[in-house]
Structures are given as structure tokens and as C-alpha cells.
Motif scaffolding. Structure first.
Motif, PDB file in Angstrom:
ATOM      1  N   ARG A   8      47.676  41.536  41.333  1.00 53.71           N
ATOM      2  CA  ARG A   8      47.448  42.339  42.540  1.00 53.71           C
ATOM      3  C   ARG A   8      47.064  41.426  43.695  1.00 53.71           C
ATOM      4  O   ARG A   8      46.331  40.455  43.519  1.00 53.71           O
ATOM      5  CB  ARG A   8      46.328  43.355  42.325  1.00 53.71           C
ATOM      6  N   ILE A   9      47.524  41.763  44.872  1.00 53.14           N
ATOM      7  CA  ILE A   9      47.219  40.949  46.049  1.00 53.14           C
ATOM      8  C   ILE A   9      45.734  40.983  46.378  1.00 53.14           C
ATOM      9  O   ILE A   9      45.212  40.080  47.021  1.00 53.14           O
ATOM     10  CB  ILE A   9      48.072  41.361  47.270  1.00 53.14           C
ATOM     11  N   TYR A  10      45.027  41.996  45.886  1.00 54.93           N
ATOM     12  CA  TYR A  10      43.602  42.138  46.175  1.00 54.93           C
ATOM     13  C   TYR A  10      42.739  41.278  45.259  1.00 54.93           C
ATOM     14  O   TYR A  10      41.527  41.198  45.454  1.00 54.93           O
ATOM     15  CB  TYR A  10      43.198  43.612  46.082  1.00 54.93           C
ATOM     16  N   GLU A  11      43.351  40.640  44.266  1.00 54.13           N
ATOM     17  CA  GLU A  11      42.613  39.737  43.381  1.00 54.13           C
ATOM     18  C   GLU A  11      42.480  38.365  44.034  1.00 54.13           C
ATOM     19  O   GLU A  11      43.280  37.979  44.883  1.00 54.13           O
ATOM     20  CB  GLU A  11      43.343  39.592  42.046  1.00 54.13           C
ATOM     21  N   LYS A  12      41.484  37.614  43.583  1.00 57.14           N
ATOM     22  CA  LYS A  12      41.208  36.274  44.114  1.00 57.14           C
ATOM     23  C   LYS A  12      42.405  35.343  43.880  1.00 57.14           C
ATOM     24  O   LYS A  12      43.002  35.332  42.813  1.00 57.14           O
ATOM     25  CB  LYS A  12      39.966  35.719  43.422  1.00 57.14           C
ATOM     26  N   ILE A  13      42.720  34.557  44.900  1.00 55.54           N
ATOM     27  CA  ILE A  13      43.781  33.555  44.784  1.00 55.54           C
ATOM     28  C   ILE A  13      43.243  32.397  43.948  1.00 55.54           C
ATOM     29  O   ILE A  13      42.128  31.926  44.184  1.00 55.54           O
ATOM     30  CB  ILE A  13      44.211  33.038  46.176  1.00 55.54           C
ATOM     31  N   GLU A  14      44.026  31.963  42.969  1.00 59.52           N
ATOM     32  CA  GLU A  14      43.619  30.860  42.108  1.00 59.52           C
ATOM     33  C   GLU A  14      44.693  29.779  42.103  1.00 59.52           C
ATOM     34  O   GLU A  14      45.868  30.067  42.307  1.00 59.52           O
ATOM     35  CB  GLU A  14      43.377  31.375  40.685  1.00 59.52           C
ATOM     36  N   GLU A  15      44.268  28.570  41.841  1.00 55.28           N
ATOM     37  CA  GLU A  15      45.204  27.450  41.798  1.00 55.28           C
ATOM     38  C   GLU A  15      46.294  27.672  40.750  1.00 55.28           C
ATOM     39  O   GLU A  15      47.445  27.285  40.953  1.00 55.28           O
ATOM     40  CB  GLU A  15      44.436  26.154  41.499  1.00 55.28           C
TER      41      GLU A  15
END
Length: 120
Positions: A8-15
Motif C-alpha cells: 500500500r502506498i500508505y505504508e512506510k517506504i523501505e530500501e
């Protein structure tokens, strides 16, 4: 080994997301483009407006939605282009299909991921 993921786009961006592709036709509410961490927006491979509205995230319609969306993808030259991009990116990093739907198991990104895996 790199893989195709959904998030989901609302989740934290991770490497570990790697190359992030937004796979919705409409830009997600409440998300600023500069904060989205999107490398590519593939609105042309998202479900058609007619199909999206017909589905309306009605769980009872998901199997039929999946069948119809897979048919759309198979006839869409942009989907073939996306498949080539994903294949190229997977040689060096993960590819994450990003979507806005609340249902994490019954949405267009999950169907697209399955379609792409069948093509690779």
C-alpha cells in the motif's frame, strides 16, 4: 534473488522496496507526489475506468474482476512494456507494485503481480 512485491502506498517506504511502481489509474488521496517515492506511475496498465467502477472493491466480484483484468492486460501493449521494465529491474533490485486499496489481498496490484510472474 530479486522479487516482485505489493505494498500500500500508505505504508512506510523501505530500501527493500527497490523500484516502486504505482499501479493505480488515479493518484492516491492524501499523498504528495514528492513524498510517494514512486519511480514509475503505470496508470495505462491499471484496470480500465469501466472495470474499476464495476468492481468497486466488492469482494464477491473479485474473481470476475481478476478474469476481466487479466484479459485487459493481455490485450494492452503498455502491459507488455511494463513486463519488460519489470524484468530488467529484477536483475538488480526488487520491484514493488504500489496501490491505494484498503484490501491487501483482493486488488488490482495482486492481479497484476500474478500476471507479471506468469510472463517472466
Amino acid at each position: 534473488m530479486s522479487e516482485i512485491l505489493c505494498k500500500r502506498i500508505y505504508e512506510k517506504i523501505e530500501e527493500t522496496d527497490g523500484f516502486r511502481i504505482l499501479v493505480d489509474r488515479l493518484w492516491p488521496r492524501g499523498i504528495k507526489k514528492e513524498n510517494a517515492g514512486i519511480d514509475l506511475w503505470e496508470k495505462e496498465t491499471a484496470p480500465s475506468n469501466e472495470l474499476r467502477k464495476w468492481f468497486g472493491h466488492d469482494l464477491e466480484r473479485f474473481n470476475e474482476f481478476k478474469t476481466r483484468y487479466m484479459a485487459e492486460l493481455s490485450e494492452n501493449p503498455k502491459a507488455a512494456e511494463l513486463s519488460a521494465i519489470v524484468c530488467e529491474k529484477l536483475s538488480t533490485e526488487n520491484v514493488t507494485l504500489v496501490y491505494a486499496a484498503k484490501d491487501t489481498e483482493n486488488n488490482n496490484a495482486v492481479v497484476l503481480m500474478q500476471w507479471l510472474k506468469e510472463k517472466l
